[in-house]
Design an enzyme around this catalytic site. Structure first.
Site, PDB file in Angstrom:
ATOM      1  N   ARG A   1       0.832  -1.201   0.000  1.00 56.03           N
ATOM      2  CA  ARG A   1       0.000   0.000   0.000  1.00 56.03           C
ATOM      3  C   ARG A   1       0.870   1.255   0.000  1.00 56.03           C
ATOM      4  O   ARG A   1       0.544   2.247  -0.665  1.00 56.03           O
ATOM      5  CB  ARG A   1      -0.922  -0.002   1.223  1.00 56.03           C
ATOM      6  CG  ARG A   1      -1.717   1.285   1.326  1.00 56.03           C
ATOM      7  CD  ARG A   1      -2.755   1.251   2.416  1.00 56.03           C
ATOM      8  NE  ARG A   1      -3.386   2.568   2.564  1.00 56.03           N
ATOM      9  CZ  ARG A   1      -4.330   2.856   3.438  1.00 56.03           C
ATOM     10  NH1 ARG A   1      -4.774   1.914   4.261  1.00 56.03           N
ATOM     11  NH2 ARG A   1      -4.856   4.063   3.513  1.00 56.03           N
TER      12      ARG A   1
ATOM     13  N   ASN B   1     -10.466  -3.817   0.038  1.00 50.38           N
ATOM     14  CA  ASN B   1     -10.494  -2.773  -0.981  1.00 50.38           C
ATOM     15  C   ASN B   1      -9.676  -3.181  -2.191  1.00 50.38           C
ATOM     16  O   ASN B   1      -8.764  -3.987  -2.060  1.00 50.38           O
ATOM     17  CB  ASN B   1      -9.947  -1.465  -0.402  1.00 50.38           C
ATOM     18  CG  ASN B   1     -11.058  -0.679   0.265  1.00 50.38           C
ATOM     19  OD1 ASN B   1     -12.207  -0.774  -0.143  1.00 50.38           O
ATOM     20  ND2 ASN B   1     -10.701   0.082   1.295  1.00 50.38           N
TER      21      ASN B   1
ATOM     22  N   CYS C   1     -18.503  -1.635   2.979  1.00 52.06           N
ATOM     23  CA  CYS C   1     -17.638  -0.490   3.227  1.00 52.06           C
ATOM     24  C   CYS C   1     -18.183   0.267   4.427  1.00 52.06           C
ATOM     25  O   CYS C   1     -19.391   0.308   4.646  1.00 52.06           O
ATOM     26  CB  CYS C   1     -17.654   0.404   1.990  1.00 52.06           C
ATOM     27  SG  CYS C   1     -16.610   1.849   2.165  1.00 52.06           S
TER      28      CYS C   1
ATOM     29  N   HIS D   1     -16.827   4.118  -2.431  1.00 51.81           N
ATOM     30  CA  HIS D   1     -15.971   5.316  -2.291  1.00 51.81           C
ATOM     31  C   HIS D   1     -16.341   6.395  -3.303  1.00 51.81           C
ATOM     32  O   HIS D   1     -15.536   7.307  -3.569  1.00 51.81           O
ATOM     33  CB  HIS D   1     -14.482   4.959  -2.389  1.00 51.81           C
ATOM     34  CG  HIS D   1     -13.999   4.202  -1.188  1.00 51.81           C
ATOM     35  ND1 HIS D   1     -12.673   3.970  -0.947  1.00 51.81           N
ATOM     36  CD2 HIS D   1     -14.667   3.634  -0.169  1.00 51.81           C
ATOM     37  CE1 HIS D   1     -12.548   3.265   0.173  1.00 51.81           C
ATOM     38  NE2 HIS D   1     -13.750   3.045   0.663  1.00 51.81           N
TER      39      HIS D   1
ATOM     40  N   TYR E   1     -14.455  10.536   0.291  1.00 49.22           N
ATOM     41  CA  TYR E   1     -13.541  10.233  -0.815  1.00 49.22           C
ATOM     42  C   TYR E   1     -13.759  11.124  -2.032  1.00 49.22           C
ATOM     43  O   TYR E   1     -12.890  11.220  -2.892  1.00 49.22           O
ATOM     44  CB  TYR E   1     -13.685   8.765  -1.243  1.00 49.22           C
ATOM     45  CG  TYR E   1     -12.944   7.811  -0.344  1.00 49.22           C
ATOM     46  CD1 TYR E   1     -11.662   7.383  -0.663  1.00 49.22           C
ATOM     47  CD2 TYR E   1     -13.513   7.351   0.839  1.00 49.22           C
ATOM     48  CE1 TYR E   1     -10.977   6.509   0.161  1.00 49.22           C
ATOM     49  CE2 TYR E   1     -12.846   6.481   1.670  1.00 49.22           C
ATOM     50  CZ  TYR E   1     -11.568   6.058   1.332  1.00 49.22           C
ATOM     51  OH  TYR E   1     -10.890   5.198   2.140  1.00 49.22           O
TER      52      TYR E   1
END
Lengths: 440, 440, 440, 440
Positions: free
Chosen positions: D96, D150, D172, D202, D257
């Site tokens: 990540r 995700n 989510c 998102h 987001y």
């Protein structure tokens, strides 16, 4: 919305009213109805007073502070209403009897909702409902219109398409009747049954049946097919059996009214026989109603009499009061209602009315998307939708050709020539209730 | 595509073949057919030789270098074909006669394309066409399949939905017949008429008629309504008049086959009478064909005999050869064909076959978007589409229940019980051509 | 339509007019223009007279009986027109220069059609076009409005959505430029190239390229990717190369304007550099136009001067005159135009404007259904469509918040805060042309 | 479904696991979890044992008969599972960190869900999830897959489109976080707030906010715009303020987001600054996780430590356990989840995944039809959907060009050239987790 609820029932003199009153009494704790206005027309005044008297006694017996108002002044009643229910019948049962009898003469089922009879019921009713809507825009713009008046699908379509009023919900007791019937057949508590309802009014399918949340459709169809259980019907529709292989291939549960379309010839025989013997449904109901009103007059009667169920409106009370209660309390539970499609059924236009499981909120119903109906059912459903739309347009415009078009495309009507014959005779028979056709 | 064109005609022994041959001769300059393979089955060998002989004489008379091959070996013929046309008839006219006669016994029109008869024609034909497609995938993967075999809409749907073959075009002479008929009625050159065609095979509407590019729909409908012109029909459909007010309200030109749906009772009378007197259409055609083949045998005959037009396939040649010519030459002109919808008609699924005006290119037809069909027509069209889809599924799976579902939802069939009776008798009558149903 | 054609060109004083005049002269045999009215506003009178003088000399040289009228009175001109073309520029090139320069200060490309500049060009232009439409409803209700004025997609959307006028076609020279460019790159006659165009104005894709009717898309993309041919651009857009692997994966041919979206950072660099050096495109064009008008004044000039091609409007004449000719003669050929979608592209609303290959008839364009755009392109296309719709609404309502919403959702604008800064500066800079925003 | 519930959590060694365990403990009465299998990979064994130890202590403290199994054998765990939850992280937080840092070097936000980082997280994760699905088909075909991993939208899309598994729900915590945030800002009990959620993962909007069932959207937007309340964000997204006029025009509540798309330049500044100072989010989380695992090791700890909320997964427990509980008990309540669209949002394909309010039943979620998203939002939503679909295809095929296409069409990436640079560097950086790309 005010804390105290004001309900206006147009066609308040109907024999159904005690159903409603019982429903409000039962739900008083969560739905505090403070005023119930029963509205009718001068011709209905006597019935209004009879029914109103019973309503007052029922409420008194229940010890609740609900004020019942009886009036012929619709506008006075509508002022600041929270919910307006419509259960009116333009031309009364006499008109329905014509809707049923005249087509039979031409070898056609009348069918007072989706057939030629339904066309005429729509032509008589839609202008009145649009008038009510106009009054509501002025007098109670925040109210919900809950329409029970048939043809409920066509009326909902007409209001959505030919007025600016969006707060209309069409309500029918067919879905709840199917649920109760299935529970009864299976010998289980109705709470344990769920059904994915989708389609149009009186043209609704149970796409899936669930028992305790698990899919039970195939098993249920198997039970009907094998004759273990009845396929279920309503008081007013004879319980002709479904061809088992047809039902298995359909992979959905038809509603009782589907018999008119999937068993047209047998239903015609039945209706013809009935007309020749005990009378059409309207004629039977006229008698039932007469008896009911006799009962209602009894000053000692303080509850809904059990005989009312014979009348055919079983569960209307539950359906209507549940709906109003869920709106009032923003319950977000699921109920099958007639509302705008919004994409929930792919093969019906987004802006048309459908009858479908919806989440009921204070802001109205939100339909649950199903994707599309089974392939085999789409044509018939779309044909009734076309019929409803053309019929609604004829009701609004009073155009003769449009009415003929609606009659001809109805799946029960076998030709343009017969359509014209039926149309012409019915236009004449109903002319006093069809002012919009006077210039034709 | 090779410069020299190879055409394969399956069912080459058909009486229609001289139409095709004439069309190829007329267009030779732009469409240089070098090989024409006429394929048939052993039972058809005699006819194949008769027709093939005439075809050879016609070509010789025209002085063109087209090689005509007659064969019972389909696979040999298909090798490297450019265009494959199918005009086969499983079970011959005897089977069609059953398609027409059996339903009549139950009070139902047979209708060999969209009715109960059409269901059985589809059940017999679709497996054969899917076999041909399998051969084509192997032997001529770049060829176009031009299907004339009825029910052309159902066959196109079946190939699109139940195979990976996309290069299929269904072709019908109904639209061109409507255009010619209108031109004839108005007394103008057909070149001056344009029609916006959209719908399904044998369920196609002229949404607008243009004369010299200007909309002429209302005027044309007015002329029909007033009786100034005939509404037009085909050799095989009796010319019953449309109810004028219905037509005016419809705001579209129905095709001759629409009489089966908008005039069901009158058409049933006509067909029953015909069956009792001169015989069903199949029986009439059997006689016509017998006479035709006698003519064809005449060694002095070197042109298409005028009597062929009586047969009912008028304009097939023009339609088919025009289509092949436009593909071959990438003409990008507009022709009504059966092809994938791709959104052109909103209320039909994108991946279904429709019959619609399309731009014809070397890469196939591209349908012209119409938005949607008139509201009043959508239900009937969708009902036939549902019928076609369920019927195609039954043809592929051989599932009895699916076949019963198709029969029951057909708009000409009045009940599930009658559907089952017709189905059972027809399954038995046609069993030698329905191997997929042997296990039921 | 009258046999003699009356054309009205609003913004007739434009330097493009000689293109149009040349086109009408070339097509006189099939498109007999009898009157050409060039309309402009007082500020444009001098240019109008210069261009008008050249137009008259060109027609005289050609020996044709076309009357050229120069006028500032739009309503006089519109009376009974057959075709109205609009090529106006509210605020002239000075306004365009601001559209281009102001956003650059904030790190944003102006882009006078689909970018922030395009938003402002739309805000200035749409009310004027809607005024013209109102005049047309009164003075020439049967005329077609052929709009060349940018942003042509947004203008078409605005007329379709915010007026009752349906006879509008938006026209752009990008598709024809792409076709000519491809033919040129391949060294073949343009007649041999066909392209399946679909998308939005300045956001159009060539979904497939055909050479002699056979698909050539992959080969062509391969040629661009390998550098064998240029990907093609227009006079006003720098020819930045596409990333080969991107192009191969896209499986469609982008238009030159797509560089603004798929190469935003590089295009920003180019535009910034240009602005700092030779000036923005508007500034370059201002100089070119000055030179052109000097040429036009030459009384000896009787043809369209070749220098006009530098101006960037190449093929406008061909596109516009071909379109008018095809409508007038009901040619039913295929041309890419901006028209109502009607289902031709699935992921764009049916009632929105798209730019798409259409069959051109006397009754207008009929779009060819493509199913849907490639998945990868749908988002960007829909984003520009959202931008066009919100921008059109802002132009009609003069609502500041709606304008800010349009600016913020434009894909070239990187944030709501920067959007507001650009919006505020541009609203001030253009205020004399934005009366609808005066009350904000 | 067996009465005793078996849960399998893949990625069971995650720091989030105590959230889940707490949720199951709280709901034990209605959701009797009998077995909880925590599955991880060898590299995660140490964490698995630490977290597993805490889980066991929590359950013991609660006095419940839930068996906790720790295993590296996924197939053993899956056998007969009722619910499988996935919270795995291929490449751990190190990967990540690369997803976040590499794009920043090119001036682009990494965004580990819908940005370039999300593309790579998808490329690494989707093949693993599809492997799990394959195991489930064999070992627990009746189980539900509840995916928290995700990019949850892209993963749901990939499973729906590239496998035959339909029983997947993407989950989510953004919607529940928005609801909690609004309740908190308004100082009311969250039960009193309802939100109409629709969009993508998102990329979800609150289309309407209700307070006590009445629409409160405008008032809430007004409060944000006036600064009375914060617009709300999440632990991992800096709380940049919305431009008030933008928000008012949008007429919907964006999710936290959305700042990446509507405030791209400001977010880039923030992320760059953070990367230079405290580290990217992954780097911050790495430190937080290290601390958390130290806490988890404490043998005296028998509850979920409050510090876990810092980690950013607030409400995951509630969302996940509520969802499982509603499925298990067929609650038919409304929860926002990632599921198949089925027509609920018009401008998203019917067969794509959307994040939307759905009725949760034992047979899965049934989305509530909204008609369509507000015009202004459709383009961005469709762009992310295009990105998700192309990215999912790249993950499945390992095609370099497809991956480049996904990267280029991502709205955060400003050009095809920069897309290629980022793609190439990231493919190299992550190559050990991208076996499907080894042949490029």
């Amino acid at each position: 919305m005010s804390k105290d609820v004001k309900i206006v029932t147009i066609g308040g003199g109907s024999s159904y009213t005690p159903e409603l009153v019982e429903g409000f009494i039962k739900r008083y704790d969560s739905l505090p109805v403070r005023e119930l206005w029963l509205v009718d027309i001068p011709e209905g005044q006597e019935k209004l007073e009879t029914v109103g008297g019973l309503a007052k006694r029922m409420i008194k017996e229940a010890g609740l502070p609900i004020d019942v108002h009886l009036t012929l002044d619709r506008r006075e009643a509508l002022k600041d209403a929270d919910f307006v229910t419509t259960q009116l019948r333009v031309g009364l049962l006499e008109a329905r009897a014509k809707d049923e009898r005249i087509p039979l003469k031409y070898g056609v089922i009348g069918q007072e909702t989706n057939g030629p009879g339904g066309l005429f019921k729509g032509l008589r009713t839609i202008p009145v409902i649009l008038d009510i809507v106009k009054d509501m825009e002025e007098l109670c713009p925040n109210a919900w219109l809950i329409n029970f008046t048939n043809p409920a699908g066509m009326v909902t379509e007409a209001v959505l398409r030919h007025s600016d009023w969006k707060k209309i919900i069409g309500l029918c007791n067919v879905p709840v009747g199917m649920k109760m019937g299935i529970a009864d057949q299976l010998g289980v508590d109705p709470e344990r049954i769920q059904i994915d309802f989708a389609g149009l009014n009186h043209m609704i399918y149970g796409l899936n049946v669930y028992l305790d949340g698990e899919i039970y459709t195939d098993q249920y169809i198997e039970k009907i097919a094998s004759g273990d259980v009845s396929s279920g019907t309503m008081r007013n529709i004879v319980d002709l059996k479904w061809e088992p292989d047809f039902l298995k291939a359909l992979q959905a549960i038809p509603c009782p009214y589907h018999r008119y379309y999937y068993k047209t010839s047998e239903m015609f025989e039945e209706e013809s026989k009935a007309a020749a013997e005990e009378g059409t449904r309207a004629e039977v109901v006229q008698k039932l109603e007469k008896d009911l009103f006799e009962l209602y007059k009894d000053e000692d009667l303080t509850i809904k009499p059990p005989q009312l169920e014979e009348r055919g409106g079983a569960y209307y009370s539950d359906a209507a009061c549940s709906l109003i209660d869920s709106i009032y309390n923003d319950r977000r539970d699921i109920q099958p209602v007639n509302t705008i499609n919004n994409g929930a059924i792919a093969s019906i236009p987004d802006d048309s009315a459908v009858e479908i499981n919806s989440v009921i909120t204070k802001e109205g119903p939100k339909p649950i998307a199903i994707g599309d109906l089974p392939v085999a059912t789409r044509g018939l459903v779309q044909q009734i939708k076309s019929f409803e739309r053309v019929a609604a347009e004829a009701a609004v415009t009073g155009n003769y050709q449009t009415a003929l078009l609606a009659m001809t495309i109805n799946p029960l009507v076998p030709s343009d020539i017969i359509a014209k014959e039926i149309l012409d005779e019915m236009l004449k028979a109903h002319q006093e209730y069809l002012p919009q056709f006077q210039n034709n």
